[in-house]
Design an enzyme around this catalytic site. Structure first.
Site, PDB file in Angstrom:
ATOM      1  N   PHE A 152       0.835  -1.200   0.000  1.00  0.00           N
ATOM      2  CA  PHE A 152       0.000   0.000   0.000  1.00  0.00           C
ATOM      3  C   PHE A 152       0.873   1.254   0.000  1.00  0.00           C
ATOM      4  O   PHE A 152       0.497   2.272  -0.585  1.00  0.00           O
ATOM      5  CB  PHE A 152      -0.934  -0.014   1.207  1.00  0.00           C
ATOM      6  CG  PHE A 152      -2.057   0.983   1.079  1.00  0.00           C
ATOM      7  CD1 PHE A 152      -3.053   0.817   0.129  1.00  0.00           C
ATOM      8  CD2 PHE A 152      -2.113   2.096   1.898  1.00  0.00           C
ATOM      9  CE1 PHE A 152      -4.079   1.746  -0.002  1.00  0.00           C
ATOM     10  CE2 PHE A 152      -3.130   3.026   1.779  1.00  0.00           C
ATOM     11  CZ  PHE A 152      -4.120   2.844   0.825  1.00  0.00           C
ATOM     12  N   TYR A 153       2.023   1.179   0.646  1.00  0.00           N
ATOM     13  CA  TYR A 153       2.973   2.296   0.590  1.00  0.00           C
ATOM     14  C   TYR A 153       3.310   2.637  -0.858  1.00  0.00           C
ATOM     15  O   TYR A 153       3.245   3.793  -1.281  1.00  0.00           O
ATOM     16  CB  TYR A 153       4.246   1.927   1.362  1.00  0.00           C
ATOM     17  CG  TYR A 153       5.441   2.777   1.030  1.00  0.00           C
ATOM     18  CD1 TYR A 153       5.483   4.126   1.379  1.00  0.00           C
ATOM     19  CD2 TYR A 153       6.548   2.236   0.364  1.00  0.00           C
ATOM     20  CE1 TYR A 153       6.583   4.912   1.067  1.00  0.00           C
ATOM     21  CE2 TYR A 153       7.648   3.009   0.052  1.00  0.00           C
ATOM     22  CZ  TYR A 153       7.659   4.348   0.405  1.00  0.00           C
ATOM     23  OH  TYR A 153       8.740   5.130   0.093  1.00  0.00           O
ATOM     24  N   ALA A 154       3.680   1.618  -1.631  1.00  0.00           N
ATOM     25  CA  ALA A 154       4.027   1.842  -3.036  1.00  0.00           C
ATOM     26  C   ALA A 154       2.838   2.380  -3.820  1.00  0.00           C
ATOM     27  O   ALA A 154       2.998   3.230  -4.700  1.00  0.00           O
ATOM     28  CB  ALA A 154       4.525   0.540  -3.654  1.00  0.00           C
ATOM     29  N   THR A 156       0.467   4.327  -2.753  1.00  0.00           N
ATOM     30  CA  THR A 156       0.279   5.762  -2.492  1.00  0.00           C
ATOM     31  C   THR A 156       1.323   6.589  -3.231  1.00  0.00           C
ATOM     32  O   THR A 156       1.035   7.699  -3.685  1.00  0.00           O
ATOM     33  CB  THR A 156       0.333   6.086  -0.988  1.00  0.00           C
ATOM     34  OG1 THR A 156       1.619   5.738  -0.440  1.00  0.00           O
ATOM     35  CG2 THR A 156      -0.754   5.339  -0.222  1.00  0.00           C
ATOM     36  N   LYS A 157       2.527   6.062  -3.374  1.00  0.00           N
ATOM     37  CA  LYS A 157       3.568   6.799  -4.095  1.00  0.00           C
ATOM     38  C   LYS A 157       3.278   6.832  -5.596  1.00  0.00           C
ATOM     39  O   LYS A 157       3.535   7.845  -6.264  1.00  0.00           O
ATOM     40  CB  LYS A 157       4.943   6.185  -3.813  1.00  0.00           C
ATOM     41  CG  LYS A 157       5.457   6.456  -2.411  1.00  0.00           C
ATOM     42  CD  LYS A 157       5.639   7.957  -2.186  1.00  0.00           C
ATOM     43  CE  LYS A 157       6.325   8.270  -0.885  1.00  0.00           C
ATOM     44  NZ  LYS A 157       6.561   9.722  -0.721  1.00  0.00           N
TER      45      LYS A 157
END
Length: 336
Positions: A152-154, A156-157
């Site tokens: 999920f981090y990726a 958002t980026k």
């Protein structure tokens, strides 16, 4: 005097970039929330060091606080805005995804709105190599399709990149996104592998090695990374006339994305060997399965960075790790 507004100046990369720009004669205004994702004392120490320069000022505030952010940018009137703040970490995003929506999606939108109000010459924003996700063609190039994020981090980026492209198109605001590849070095975050491994090895504790050590990373020394950012500040996307071979420059917006990496794929076991050499200790390795959301390898094609700036990161892994261990021993007063 040129003026820069940097978000995340109490953070690892923002701190090093602010130091570099101050040395080069910039006036720097920092913006940081000093959140407790990791040791706040480390963040405060970074800001205290920057505060020794009369050309550094800072505002403590969250990206989500649009009023505070707008007010700080309005006062700073920057020539360049470099957005490095946000919620980091692949693994933390599995358990607390909302923090990434608030900081990385809402917070980045607030930065773009604040930039539009003062219209700097260039807005530069951090992305990550994690956006390449399940891609298997390596080294990763900016022109590859990147739609299979694994965390999920990726995600958002990648959303930030797409948001920025539309913003640049609609408003004519030049924006460069840069994708970082496994940054390491002095003043690094405690949740990063180098910090955790060095601390555990020096304390005689075992380290967790995921995917049985069959992991590869393009380790990028932090001072190399910020020098790449520094050079990109003056490399403003402005249309087809600024393009180079292999460029990611948009055909419809003053927008591009640039990899910043060492262009060398290093096996995790070799990275650990470098830590053992720097500490003079042997690691107790606890081999484990691949962790959810992680990828087995990253490797940057940094040709575009070189074509645009003439610069290529090149710090050797042993040299960079040794510098970190020296910093760690000094900062935490580790004698043994």
């Amino acid at each position: 005097m040129k003026r820069a507004f940097i978000t995340g100046t109490a953070g690892f990369i923002g701190f090093h970039l602010a130091q570099l720009l101050l040395r080069e004669g910039w006036e720097v205004h920092g913006y940081d929330g000093l959140t407790d994702y990791y040791d706040v004392a480390l963040k405060q120490c970074r800001h205290a060091i920057l505060g020794q320069s009369p050309e550094f000022t800072a505002t403590v505030g969250l990206l989500e606080d649009a009023d505070a952010l707008n007010a700080a940018v309005e006062v700073a009137q920057p020539d360049a805005i470099i957005h490095l703040a946000g919620q980091a970490g692949v693994r933390y995003s599995i358990n607390n995804p909302r923090a990434y929506v608030e900081a990385n999606i809402i917070g980045t939108f607030n930065v773009m709105e604040a930039a539009l109000a003062v219209r700097p010459k260039h807005l530069l924003m951090a992305s990550t190599s994690s956006v390449y996700g399940a891609n298997t063609e390596m080294p990763y190039a900016e022109t590859q399709k990147a739609d299979t994020q694994m965390s999920f981090y990726a995600a958002t980026k990648k959303a930030n990149e797409v948001m920025a492209h539309s913003w640049a198109h609609i408003n004519g605001l030049p924006i460069t996104m840069f994708r970082f590849f496994t940054v390491y070095g002095p003043w690094g975050r405690p949740d990063m592998a180098l910090f955790k491994f060095a601390k555990a090895i020096l304390e005689g504790r075992p380290i967790d090695v995921y995917n049985d050590g069959d992991m590869w990373r393009d380790f990028t020394y932090v001072e190399d990374l910020v020098q790449g950012i520094n050079l990109l500040i003056e490399t403003v996307p402005g249309g087809s006339e600024t393009g180079v071979d292999g460029d990611s420059l948009s055909p419809v917006a003053p927008w591009r994305v640039v990899n910043i990496g060492n262009s060398e794929k290093v096996r995790l076991e070799v990275f650990i060997d470098a830590i053992e050499l720097a500490t003079g200790r042997t690691a107790q390795r606890n081999y484990m399965d691949m962790q959810l959301g992680d990828v087995p390898a990253t490797w940057a094609n940094a040709d575009l960075l070189h074509r645009l700036t003439g610069y290529q990161p090149e710090t050797n892994i042993r040299e960079g790790v040794a510098r970190f261990v020296e910093w760690y021993r000094t900062h935490y007063k580790v004698i043994a």
